[in-house]
Scaffold this motif. Structure first.
Motif, PDB file in Angstrom:
ATOM      1  N   ILE A 279      28.427  59.210  72.947  1.00  0.00           N
ATOM      2  CA  ILE A 279      27.799  59.783  71.758  1.00  0.00           C
ATOM      3  C   ILE A 279      28.632  59.450  70.521  1.00  0.00           C
ATOM      4  CG2 ILE A 279      26.717  61.677  73.030  1.00  0.00           C
ATOM      5  CD1 ILE A 279      28.934  63.491  71.696  1.00  0.00           C
ATOM      6  N   PRO A 280      27.970  59.384  69.362  1.00  0.00           N
ATOM      7  CA  PRO A 280      26.534  59.524  69.168  1.00  0.00           C
ATOM      8  C   PRO A 280      25.789  58.319  69.731  1.00  0.00           C
ATOM      9  CG  PRO A 280      27.554  58.821  67.132  1.00  0.00           C
ATOM     10  CD  PRO A 280      28.682  59.083  68.099  1.00  0.00           C
ATOM     11  N   ALA A 281      24.497  58.479  69.916  1.00  0.00           N
ATOM     12  CA  ALA A 281      23.667  57.407  70.440  1.00  0.00           C
ATOM     13  C   ALA A 281      22.555  57.117  69.441  1.00  0.00           C
ATOM     14  CB  ALA A 281      23.105  57.804  71.808  1.00  0.00           C
ATOM     15  N   TYR A 282      21.572  56.368  69.866  1.00  0.00           N
ATOM     16  CA  TYR A 282      20.427  56.011  69.031  1.00  0.00           C
ATOM     17  C   TYR A 282      19.176  56.132  69.881  1.00  0.00           C
ATOM     18  CZ  TYR A 282      21.009  51.718  71.695  1.00  0.00           C
ATOM     19  OH  TYR A 282      21.142  50.829  72.732  1.00  0.00           O
ATOM     20  N   ASP A 283      18.039  56.100  69.251  1.00  0.00           N
ATOM     21  CA  ASP A 283      16.777  56.172  69.988  1.00  0.00           C
ATOM     22  C   ASP A 283      16.291  54.749  70.276  1.00  0.00           C
ATOM     23  OD1 ASP A 283      14.340  56.639  71.111  1.00  0.00           O
ATOM     24  OD2 ASP A 283      13.556  57.878  69.475  1.00  0.00           O
ATOM     25  N   PRO A 284      16.321  54.310  71.533  1.00  0.00           N
ATOM     26  CA  PRO A 284      15.894  52.939  71.839  1.00  0.00           C
ATOM     27  C   PRO A 284      14.422  52.688  71.556  1.00  0.00           C
ATOM     28  CG  PRO A 284      16.206  54.199  73.852  1.00  0.00           C
ATOM     29  CD  PRO A 284      16.717  55.052  72.742  1.00  0.00           C
ATOM     30  N   ASN A 285      13.624  53.746  71.471  1.00  0.00           N
ATOM     31  CA  ASN A 285      12.202  53.554  71.183  1.00  0.00           C
ATOM     32  C   ASN A 285      11.975  52.944  69.806  1.00  0.00           C
ATOM     33  OD1 ASN A 285      10.899  54.702  73.616  1.00  0.00           O
ATOM     34  ND2 ASN A 285      11.952  56.566  72.975  1.00  0.00           N
ATOM     35  N   THR A 286      12.891  53.208  68.869  1.00  0.00           N
ATOM     36  CA  THR A 286      12.717  52.636  67.529  1.00  0.00           C
ATOM     37  C   THR A 286      12.858  51.122  67.553  1.00  0.00           C
ATOM     38  OG1 THR A 286      15.073  52.956  67.024  1.00  0.00           O
ATOM     39  CG2 THR A 286      13.558  54.726  66.415  1.00  0.00           C
ATOM     40  N   PHE A 287      13.632  50.589  68.510  1.00  0.00           N
ATOM     41  CA  PHE A 287      13.781  49.138  68.603  1.00  0.00           C
ATOM     42  C   PHE A 287      12.527  48.493  69.183  1.00  0.00           C
ATOM     43  CE2 PHE A 287      18.155  50.393  68.155  1.00  0.00           C
ATOM     44  CZ  PHE A 287      18.753  49.350  67.474  1.00  0.00           C
ATOM     45  N   SER A 288      11.938  49.106  70.200  1.00  0.00           N
ATOM     46  CA  SER A 288      10.733  48.524  70.793  1.00  0.00           C
ATOM     47  C   SER A 288       9.532  48.660  69.869  1.00  0.00           C
ATOM     48  CB  SER A 288      10.435  49.176  72.154  1.00  0.00           C
ATOM     49  OG  SER A 288      10.228  50.567  72.017  1.00  0.00           O
ATOM     50  N   GLU A 289       9.553  49.692  69.031  1.00  0.00           N
ATOM     51  CA  GLU A 289       8.454  49.879  68.086  1.00  0.00           C
ATOM     52  C   GLU A 289       8.617  49.018  66.836  1.00  0.00           C
ATOM     53  OE1 GLU A 289       8.628  54.026  67.321  1.00  0.00           O
ATOM     54  OE2 GLU A 289       7.983  54.611  69.340  1.00  0.00           O
ATOM     55  N   GLY A 290       9.846  48.627  66.552  1.00  0.00           N
ATOM     56  CA  GLY A 290      10.100  47.843  65.342  1.00  0.00           C
ATOM     57  C   GLY A 290      10.961  48.639  64.377  1.00  0.00           C
ATOM     58  N   LEU A 291      12.197  48.202  64.212  1.00  0.00           N
ATOM     59  CA  LEU A 291      13.163  48.934  63.402  1.00  0.00           C
ATOM     60  C   LEU A 291      13.055  48.506  61.945  1.00  0.00           C
ATOM     61  CD1 LEU A 291      15.395  50.964  64.322  1.00  0.00           C
ATOM     62  CD2 LEU A 291      17.011  49.081  64.148  1.00  0.00           C
ATOM     63  N   SER A 292      13.023  49.462  61.049  1.00  0.00           N
ATOM     64  CA  SER A 292      12.992  49.135  59.621  1.00  0.00           C
ATOM     65  C   SER A 292      14.394  48.752  59.161  1.00  0.00           C
ATOM     66  CB  SER A 292      12.489  50.332  58.809  1.00  0.00           C
ATOM     67  OG  SER A 292      13.451  51.372  58.802  1.00  0.00           O
ATOM     68  N   THR A 293      14.471  48.102  58.021  1.00  0.00           N
ATOM     69  CA  THR A 293      15.767  47.698  57.467  1.00  0.00           C
ATOM     70  C   THR A 293      16.640  48.913  57.192  1.00  0.00           C
ATOM     71  OG1 THR A 293      14.748  45.758  56.459  1.00  0.00           O
ATOM     72  CG2 THR A 293      16.889  46.442  55.599  1.00  0.00           C
ATOM     73  N   LYS A 294      16.031  49.979  56.689  1.00  0.00           N
ATOM     74  CA  LYS A 294      16.797  51.195  56.395  1.00  0.00           C
ATOM     75  C   LYS A 294      17.370  51.794  57.679  1.00  0.00           C
ATOM     76  CE  LYS A 294      16.531  55.758  54.208  1.00  0.00           C
ATOM     77  NZ  LYS A 294      17.261  56.383  55.353  1.00  0.00           N
TER      78      LYS A 294
END
Length: 630
Positions: A279-294
């Motif tokens: 930790i901390p970690a990240y949500d891997p779903n945001t990568f498969s959905e498409g990560l924004s630049t921000k």
């Protein structure tokens, strides 16, 4: 008559020339027709067929990832996409403006679609947005008459049910980049995603599967008229891991209030990793959905490094947890366990003082005493006697200073220094004072939490060269983890030496004078042993020592010590080992040891209670209960 004959001859000559030219043209045409219809007939027949019948590659479903109990860690879900066909939309900008009133569309999404319309043929569908909610799909359906050229497609996308709790192990998938292209035609499919991190990347080929084909009839422009035949591909393999998701979640909940930490739980006898948390970690779903630049910038610039798997890639001074390795080096180099050193709170070497953590000292210490109370002076003394190279040899034998070989990419090897290493890397000779610092796990020494777990396992399992692994199944030829407990090679360590070290680690927790006595597990048959560690990240000046070293809570977070603990349970027959590090957490005994105690209690509850109620084959083909009882 003469002019008449001249005209006749001229006409005859011209007629002959014209006839000859016609014959030559006819001959050339005949030759060309022969060349096209006979010599090149096969080639043009193939081109004609390709213009009429096309084969298209179909993406296979990606294989699922499950934990040891079959709980899904990575699955595929329906993905609703909104697409646009330019020839049907007519005025693309107007249609997109109307669509933006129905669902949320960012300006950069609209701009991307407009760019794609210039690159693709007018009848080719263009993805406007994917991962639509059912409510958005419904709104588009209701407004369909006002949205010419807009339609809904249904595909698949990768989903991680446990989000951040499994991010650093499972990893994520994302779009194929130019650097990823390797000749596999699947990689060129629009929207195809491959593993970019964690298990998803390590076993990407097995999870990817094999593509299918669709035979379609098209016109000369490439527009599909109808599908003639379809051959579905081979889905990716389902991959089973050694992890227990229940334990993984318990650990994540236990350390959620820490800013940065890592915990590893491993089977000491087989190497099966039961939990690996960072930790901390990240949500891997945001990568498969498409990560924004921000979103990407937020992750990269986060001072607590959520993208780093600290369990395998975080390198830390091990502090006093390293004393178990130094104790082994001492015993293997002739130092008796009865070797006594008087600790007045410091040791002098030349004109320098090397301090013990206990300001006024521990008095007379022998090996077990020094482990139990973590006496720095005893370890200064034996380090000076045996030398840094002897310490390095024992540490390497226990798995420190090199990658463990776990089936995760990005593992780092840490550092166990030697005299030769310093000459090669620094161009400088080794100094005696540096050996003393190495003796308490500071200075140049760097380890990962996973390496510390391996070190502990090799000490408590009788000196077997156990290595960690995550995949239960044999994948891409890797079958080392299928060795039974009896087939794991021995490190040829004197069992008496291991017994003495384990006695010291037992007393660390279960003796009234042990540094981790407050974290003892009260159930005798599940008691734990271990070793605390507190690693300094700053130099303490003489002036501060004279006035009193500041407490952790009095300093800013980044100046506080790292808190570490390595442990095992049950003491009478070690089965599980744990490694804990809390970055800048303070003391190992006050912060890391209580976490380890809770984790080992839960680990034994999950595994031993199940063993008593069910007979379940393990990754090595043996029954856990049988292994526990020998």
């Amino acid at each position: 008559m003469k002019p008449e004959r001249t005209r006749s001859k001229t006409f005859t000559r011209r007629a002959a020339l014209l006839t000859g030219a016609k014959m030559a043209l006819l001959g050339g045409l005949t030759a060309r027709m022969y060349y096209l219809q006979v010599v090149e007939s096969e080639r043009y027949k193939m081109l004609a067929e390709d213009n009429r019948i096309n084969f298209r590659l179909l993406a296979p479903p990606r294989g699922f990832i499950v934990d040891r109990n079959g709980d899904y860690l990575a699955i595929n879900i329906q993905n609703y996409q909104v697409t646009l066909v330019r020839e049907q939309a007519k005025d693309v900008e107007e249609v997109l403006a109307r669509l933006a009133q129905v669902i949320d569309l960012e300006e950069h999404e609209i701009a991307k679609v407009l760019r794609e319309t210039q690159r693709r043929r007018s009848f080719v569908p263009i993805t406007v947005r994917d991962n639509l909610t059912w409510e958005e799909v419904s709104r588009i359906g209701v407004n369909a008459p006002d949205l010419p050229g807009i339609s809904i497609d249904v595909g698949q996308s990768r989903h991680y049910p446990y989000g951040p709790d499994m991010a650093h192990v499972v990893g994520y998938v994302s779009s194929v980049s130019q650097e990823d292209l390797s000749g596999d035609p699947l990689l060129e499919l629009p929207g195809f995603r491959i593993g970019k991190n964690g298990i998803e990347k390590r076993y990407d080929l097995a999870l990817r599967g094999q593509g299918g084909t669709s035979q379609v009839e098209v016109n000369a422009l490439g527009r599909v008229i109808k599908e003639i035949d379809r051959q579905e591909g081979q889905p990716g393999r389902e991959l089973k891991l050694t992890l227990d998701m229940r334990l993984q979640q318990m650990i994540a909940e236990r350390i959620k209030d820490e800013k940065s930490a890592a915990v590893v739980v491993m089977d000491a006898k087989t190497g099966a990793v039961r939990a690996l948390t960072s930790i901390p970690a990240y949500d891997p779903n945001t990568f498969s959905e498409g990560l924004s630049t921000k979103q990407w910038n937020d992750l990269v610039n986060n001072p607590y490094s959520p993208l780093t798997n600290k369990a395998v890639a975080g390198q830390y001074a091990p502090g006093s947890t390293f004393k178990a390795a130094v104790a082994l080096a001492a015993l293997e180099n002739g130092i008796s366990p009865d070797h006594s050193v008087f600790c007045p709170g410091h040791m002098r070497l030349g004109d320098r003082r090397f301090h013990c953590w206990k300001r006024y000292g521990h008095g007379h210490m022998e090996l077990v005493d020094a482990l139990r109370e973590s006496c720095d002076v005893w370890f200064y003394d034996v380090a000076r006697r045996i030398g840094v190279d002897a310490i390095a040899k024992a540490a390497n034998k226990l798995g420190l200073g090199a990658p463990t070989g776990i089936d995760l990419l990005g593992e780092r090897g840490g550092l166990i220094p030697t005299k030769q290493w310093k000459r090669d890397k620094r161009g400088q000779p080794w100094h005696a004072g540096e050996t003393l610092i190495v003796g308490i796990g500071q200075g140049y020494v760097l380890t990962t939490p996973l390496q510390l777990a391996v070190m502990t396992a090799r000490i408590v399992n009788g000196g077997k060269a156990v290595s960690p692994f995550l995949s239960v199944d044999q994948i891409d030829g890797r079958d080392a983890h299928e060795r039974t407990e009896q087939e794991i090679p021995s490190l040829n360590i004197n069992p008496d030496h291991l017994r003495i070290i384990m006695q010291g680690m037992d007393e660390v927790v279960n003796s009234p004078r042990g540094t981790a006595r407050r974290s003892a597990i009260k159930e005798p048959d599940r008691a734990m042993g271990g070793k605390t560690g507190t690693a300094q990240v700053r130099r303490i000046s003489k002036a501060e020592r004279d006035t009193g070293v500041r407490k952790s809570e009095e300093m800013e977070w980044r100046l506080r010590d790292h808190a570490l603990f390595v442990g095992y349970a049950p003491v009478h027959d070690p089965r599980f080992v744990v490694s804990v590090i809390v970055e800048h957490g303070g003391g190992g005994s006050s912060v890391a040891a209580p976490i380890a105690s809770d984790v080992l209690k839960e680990t034994q509850r999950l595994f031993f209670d199940e063993d008593e109620n069910a007979v379940t084959p393990t990754e090595t083909g043996e029954n856990d209960a049988n292994r526990r009882t020998g």
